[in-house]
Design an enzyme around this catalytic site. Structure first.
Site, PDB file in Angstrom:
ATOM      1  N   GLY A 116     -44.717 -43.961   0.827  1.00 62.41           N
ATOM      2  CA  GLY A 116     -44.878 -43.695  -0.591  1.00 62.41           C
ATOM      3  C   GLY A 116     -46.034 -44.469  -1.201  1.00 62.41           C
ATOM      4  N   HIS A 443      -9.687 -82.118   8.012  1.00 58.53           N
ATOM      5  CA  HIS A 443     -10.111 -82.869   9.200  1.00 58.53           C
ATOM      6  C   HIS A 443      -9.701 -82.084  10.443  1.00 58.53           C
ATOM      7  CE1 HIS A 443     -10.776 -86.278  11.892  1.00 58.53           C
ATOM      8  NE2 HIS A 443      -9.605 -85.979  12.451  1.00 58.53           N
TER       9      HIS A 443
END
Length: 461
Positions: A116, A443
């Protein structure tokens, strides 16, 4: 008479494709123009394929070090680059076809395959890949044409074979000696992965160090990690000429020295795809870098024309391109008022371990001359890193002592590309660092040490 649409989107990259679907979903008759591969850089020659290669390279690396974890392999490790490529092709093929199917199946979207060019501020001529010509017009046009690899002008380049980030992904045989010109993200990612594949790799850096835009301590640590993987670095080098030799290419440097390699890769930046769009017909003049200048809402100087993604220079990552789409969609479709000016930049370099950063660096803060608090922590203090035997790197955070807001943070280390999001989120929430410091994290993870890091803040001197 041209076919008239409510909107035209040029390019189907990470911002263009979802924008077209969003526009169509709002009732706008939308045309999409794609001249080559659906999905843009990320899907075809960027994030998706390179990260499949990073995964293969890591698999080879882990296999070579399996004995360190008590796992004994009877045979040595060999990388089949043709299979690595085939896996990459499978992954990107699914993504590419998925994007195309999504667009073609979306009601209100018309897809044009071809190139385009603007013929006016709100008109586009499409030279179809099938040879047909299409004349289109629209009230709103969105430029999403991206960038391509920059190849510097060097004497003899037209007489040798060389690689870019796109073409190197098509190799099926492992380079014996890969020379890479460049010292930033793309160069380092390819350097490490091909060294882990088994190639000899030499990186030619124009300046005095890699990652020139990052803090020196992080750059030096990244270099150290890659050197341990076998990557060789040559600093303050500049290529003056290249010539073909029997087993590859000879790279002649301006200091009079030369390097012979089997393959040569240029990783020296990106060039915007704006030179063949006919932008002058739309009243748009690219800046000196070839980029389309936009305001905070990503509007060009021509009314009714926007630019998003890498082509606008407001970010050069998949996530910034997608965020561009979100900002435009919010403003154009949802009636909001969002601006790219308010977003906090973040990104990662996908070496292993990864380097991730958000906001200001230490160098940025010092250059700004503002007071700040700073804290650093080696990854060797992180339980997850020790358990995995991957303790390279460190964390760094900078805080405004008055507002207690985080100015910036960086992590070089295992899962740093994920852990950085704890900082990203708290910064976007505009909350003080104490909110993050007092949060309870799971943890054993990398993120659990970030509150500890924040408890180590001291004045930047």
């Amino acid at each position: 008479m041209p076919q008239h649409f409510d909107a035209i989107v040029i390019g189907t990259g990470q911002g263009g494709a979802p924008l077209a679907v969003k526009l169509a979903g709002s009732g706008k008759r939308t045309a999409v123009i794609e001249r080559s591969l659906f999905g843009g850089t990320c899907v075809n020659v960027g994030c998706t394929p390179t990260k499949t290669y990073v995964a293969s390279a890591r698999a080879a690396h882990v296999a070579r070090h399996a004995a360190d974890y008590g796992v004994i392999l009877a045979c040595g490790v060999r990388v089949d680059l043709a299979r690595v490529k085939a896996r990459k092709d499978e992954v990107i093929g699914e993504s590419r076809s998925g994007v195309e199917k999504w667009l073609r199946d979306t009601p209100g979207v018309t897809v044009f395959n071809g190139h385009g060019r603007f013929t006016g501020p709100h008109s586009i001529s499409v030279q179809g890949n099938d040879g047909q010509q299409h004349e289109l017009s629209a009230d709103a046009i969105f430029i999403n044409t991206g960038t391509r690899a920059t190849v510097p002008e060097i004497e003899g380049l037209d007489r040798i074979s060389y690689l870019t980030n796109s073409t190197i992904l098509e190799l099926t045989d492992l380079p014996d000696h890969l020379a890479i010109v460049g010292g930033s993200y793309i160069a380092l990612e390819f350097a490490q992965m091909f060294a882990r594949f088994g190639s000899r790799v030499t990186v030619l850096v124009r300046g005095a160090r890699v990652l020139a835009r990052e803090d020196k301590d992080f750059a030096e640590q990244v270099q150290k990690v890659l050197s341990r993987d076998g990557v060789e670095f040559r600093f303050n080098t500049e290529t003056s000429k290249v010539e073909a030799v029997d087993d590859g290419v000879r790279i002649l440097l301006k200091d009079g020295k030369s390097i012979d390699a089997s393959h040569l890769l240029f990783a020296t930046g990106r060039t915007p795809n704006t030179d063949d769009l006919g932008l002058e017909q739309a009243g748009i003049v690219p800046n000196k870098h070839g980029l389309v200048d936009v305001d905070g809402q990503l509007r060009t100087k021509t009314e009714g024309v926007w630019a998003l993604g890498d082509v606008n220079g407001r970010g050069a990552f998949t996530h910034t391109s997608y965020n561009d789409y979100e900002i435009i969609a919010s403003n154009v479709v949802d009636g909001e008022s969002r601006s790219v000016d308010s977003r906090i930049m973040c990104y990662a370099v996908f070496v292993d371990p990864p380097f991730a950063r958000v906001g200001m660096s230490e160098a940025d803060v010092r250059k700004d001359g503002r007071p700040a608090l700073i804290a650093t922590m080696p990854m060797s203090r992180v339980g997850r890193a020790r358990e995995r035997g991957e303790t390279d790197g460190f964390m760094k955070v900078l805080v405004d002592p008055g507002t207690k807001k985080i100015l910036g943070a960086a992590i070089l280390g295992i899962e740093g590309d994920e852990a950085i999001h704890t900082f990203i989120d708290i910064m976007n929430a505009d909350a003080p660092y104490t909110t993050l410091q007092r949060a309870m994290h799971i943890h054993p993870t990398v993120s659990e040490l970030i509150p500890t890091l924040l408890g180590m803040l001291k004045p930047l001197v």
